[in-house]
Design a protein around this motif. Structure first.
Motif, PDB file in Angstrom:
ATOM      1  N   GLU A 118      10.297  -9.532   2.300  1.00 25.54           N
ATOM      2  CA  GLU A 118      11.683  -9.235   2.654  1.00 25.54           C
ATOM      3  C   GLU A 118      12.623 -10.202   1.946  1.00 25.54           C
ATOM      4  O   GLU A 118      12.413 -11.419   1.984  1.00 25.54           O
ATOM      5  CB  GLU A 118      11.874  -9.332   4.166  1.00 25.54           C
ATOM      6  N   PRO A 119      13.660  -9.713   1.285  1.00 29.94           N
ATOM      7  CA  PRO A 119      14.593 -10.590   0.579  1.00 29.94           C
ATOM      8  C   PRO A 119      15.149 -11.675   1.506  1.00 29.94           C
ATOM      9  O   PRO A 119      15.539 -11.404   2.643  1.00 29.94           O
ATOM     10  CB  PRO A 119      15.697  -9.632   0.124  1.00 29.94           C
ATOM     11  N   GLN A 179       3.199 -11.943  -4.731  1.00 27.31           N
ATOM     12  CA  GLN A 179       2.873 -10.542  -5.022  1.00 27.31           C
ATOM     13  C   GLN A 179       3.694  -9.568  -4.190  1.00 27.31           C
ATOM     14  O   GLN A 179       3.715  -8.365  -4.470  1.00 27.31           O
ATOM     15  CB  GLN A 179       1.375 -10.273  -4.811  1.00 27.31           C
ATOM     16  N   HIS A 180       4.384 -10.071  -3.161  1.00 25.02           N
ATOM     17  CA  HIS A 180       5.193  -9.199  -2.311  1.00 25.02           C
ATOM     18  C   HIS A 180       6.678  -9.204  -2.700  1.00 25.02           C
ATOM     19  O   HIS A 180       7.453  -8.427  -2.122  1.00 25.02           O
ATOM     20  CB  HIS A 180       5.060  -9.617  -0.844  1.00 25.02           C
ATOM     21  N   GLU A 181       7.063 -10.050  -3.625  1.00 28.99           N
ATOM     22  CA  GLU A 181       8.484 -10.224  -3.930  1.00 28.99           C
ATOM     23  C   GLU A 181       9.162  -8.922  -4.357  1.00 28.99           C
ATOM     24  O   GLU A 181      10.175  -8.508  -3.780  1.00 28.99           O
ATOM     25  CB  GLU A 181       8.669 -11.282  -5.021  1.00 28.99           C
ATOM     26  N   ILE A 199      11.985  -3.242  -3.015  1.00 31.13           N
ATOM     27  CA  ILE A 199      12.051  -1.803  -3.319  1.00 31.13           C
ATOM     28  C   ILE A 199      11.460  -0.917  -2.237  1.00 31.13           C
ATOM     29  O   ILE A 199      11.463   0.298  -2.374  1.00 31.13           O
ATOM     30  CB  ILE A 199      11.356  -1.494  -4.665  1.00 31.13           C
ATOM     31  N   THR A 200      10.962  -1.492  -1.135  1.00 32.10           N
ATOM     32  CA  THR A 200      10.339  -0.671  -0.090  1.00 32.10           C
ATOM     33  C   THR A 200      11.284   0.399   0.436  1.00 32.10           C
ATOM     34  O   THR A 200      10.956   1.597   0.444  1.00 32.10           O
ATOM     35  CB  THR A 200       9.841  -1.549   1.075  1.00 32.10           C
ATOM     36  N   ILE A 201      12.462  -0.003   0.875  1.00 31.98           N
ATOM     37  CA  ILE A 201      13.407   0.958   1.437  1.00 31.98           C
ATOM     38  C   ILE A 201      13.936   1.918   0.375  1.00 31.98           C
ATOM     39  O   ILE A 201      13.962   3.144   0.614  1.00 31.98           O
ATOM     40  CB  ILE A 201      14.540   0.223   2.183  1.00 31.98           C
ATOM     41  N   GLY A 252       0.795  -1.224   0.000  1.00 29.30           N
ATOM     42  CA  GLY A 252       0.000   0.000   0.000  1.00 29.30           C
ATOM     43  C   GLY A 252       0.822   1.265   0.000  1.00 29.30           C
ATOM     44  O   GLY A 252       0.283   2.357  -0.207  1.00 29.30           O
ATOM     45  N   LEU A 253       2.142   1.129   0.217  1.00 28.62           N
ATOM     46  CA  LEU A 253       3.000   2.309   0.141  1.00 28.62           C
ATOM     47  C   LEU A 253       2.914   2.937  -1.245  1.00 28.62           C
ATOM     48  O   LEU A 253       3.025   4.154  -1.391  1.00 28.62           O
ATOM     49  CB  LEU A 253       4.444   1.924   0.473  1.00 28.62           C
TER      50      LEU A 253
END
Length: 379
Positions: free
Chosen positions: A99-100, A107-109, A114-116, A71-72
């Motif tokens: 998280e790696p 869908q979260h991969e 790229i979140t950070i 959602g970010l």
């Protein structure tokens, strides 16, 4: 793991007691705490949550936003064009799904990778929240200092960071519409400037006028620039959520949201949130010209949408269609007397003004003088 209630108490000591967001399993215990112990607004999406929090900040609160990292991406627009531009800080908690090196849903991969970097590109200060309570307290203190500098701060939260916090039984209250008045006569189709002139003439010492992105804010500025005006730039579709956050947290003010059809269509889920929380000091006016006027006049699909019925179905106490300027004036005066969450829709003509200027005041100055105005409102 962090003791969730103790962590929440530390947040309250620092002045953070207003929460909004969208659920995530990694954050569920902190969300449960917020619902159990604080003021929590459940947003329709993460961008709306940022706007709600921003309105709360302008009203004098120190808001917290909770979201999953997927959602970010929904929150990018307000983060870069509302929070950054107006220097409106929020304290955020975003989960690190995908998280790696950790197994998660497909869908979260990518988002996990790229979140950070995404936070860094948006110039949002961040830290991975420690699972050690003493270290987490130190991190909170640093975050509060960053917020005091008018910069947003986000904690990235790994799975298993918070201890269990059971959710208390929630009341399923419903807010229902009391009055709906649909279109039943020919439309006068005044210009936007004519409609804004009527709205502006009815303001008083408790009125805050919140104008949506584009020509609406620019024309309001030309009619009369005033400290109780807020001219949204960017973050299209966020103005009514901003108004909700402000109205809920500054009950002595009358928040008049001046929206457009293109803006409302972009984030129409906000109507459901507004209707449920239902602040009586919020008036939501939509000036509908069936066009994206600020970008060349491309048509919207508003001609195929009954905004009045949708707002009524979402729980606005009063939802009405007005056909001419005299009726607009009457309905605004009526709202000032009866104070119920009200939605007004009015068809206007498309703009012919090709030389419309822009506000000669910086966005952060608009925010600062509005905050000063709100502090001086008395019951």
């Amino acid at each position: 793991m962090i003791h969730t209630k103790r962590f929440g108490s530390e947040l309250q000591k620092l002045g953070f007691s207003f929460y909004t967001g969208v659920p995530c399993s990694f954050l569920k215990h902190l969300i449960n705490y917020a619902i159990n112990e604080c003021d929590y607004v459940a947003a329709a999406n993460e961008g709306d949550a940022l706007a709600i929090a921003s309105g709360a900040f302008v009203a004098g609160k120190k808001p917290v936003v909770l979201m999953q990292n997927s959602g970010l991406t929904n929150a990018v627009s307000p983060l870069v064009s509302l929070n950054y531009t107006f220097r409106v800080p929020v304290l955020g908690f975003v989960s690190l799904r995908g998280e790696p090196g950790k197994q998660d849903e497909p869908q979260h991969e990518l988002m996990g990778r790229i979140t950070i970097p995404l936070l860094e590109h948006m110039q949002v200060k961040w830290m991975v929240l420690s699972s050690d309570m003493e270290e987490a307290q130190h991190q909170l203190s640093l975050a509060a200092q960053w917020i005091d500098r008018n910069r947003s701060f986000f904690f990235v939260v790994r799975k298993g960071t918070f201890e269990n916090e059971p959710l208390h039984k929630q009341k399923r209250s419903s807010h229902v519409n009391d009055e709906t008045d649909e279109r039943h006569a020919p439309d006068q189709l005044p210009s936007r400037r004519e409609a804004l002139t009527v709205i502006n003439a009815l303001k008083d010492g408790k009125t805050v006028q919140l104008a949506t992105t584009g020509k609406t804010g620019r024309e309001l500025y030309e009619i009369e620039d005033a400290p109780n005006n807020f001219y949204m730039v960017g973050s299209m579709g966020c103005i009514s959520s901003f108004g909700l956050g402000l109205a809920l947290n500054q009950k002595n003010a009358d928040a008049v949201v001046i929206d457009g059809d293109g803006s409302l269509l972009m984030r129409m889920g906000s109507l459901a949130t507004n209707g449920f929380y239902g602040p009586p000091n919020l008036l939501h006016i939509v000036l509908d010209n069936n066009a994206h006027d600020s970008t060349g006049g491309q048509s919207t699909v508003s001609h195929n949408v009954n905004f009045v019925n949708i707002a009524a179905s979402c729980g606005y106490k009063k939802s009405v269609y007005v056909h001419h300027l005299d009726e607009l004036e009457y309905r605004i005066k009526e709202w000032k007397l009866t104070k119920r969450l009200t939605f007004i829709c009015m068809k206007i003509s498309r703009s012919l003004d090709r030389n419309l200027g822009r506000p000669q005041i910086k966005p952060h100055e608009v925010k600062e003088r509005l905050m000063k105005f709100l502090k001086n409102i008395h019951p």
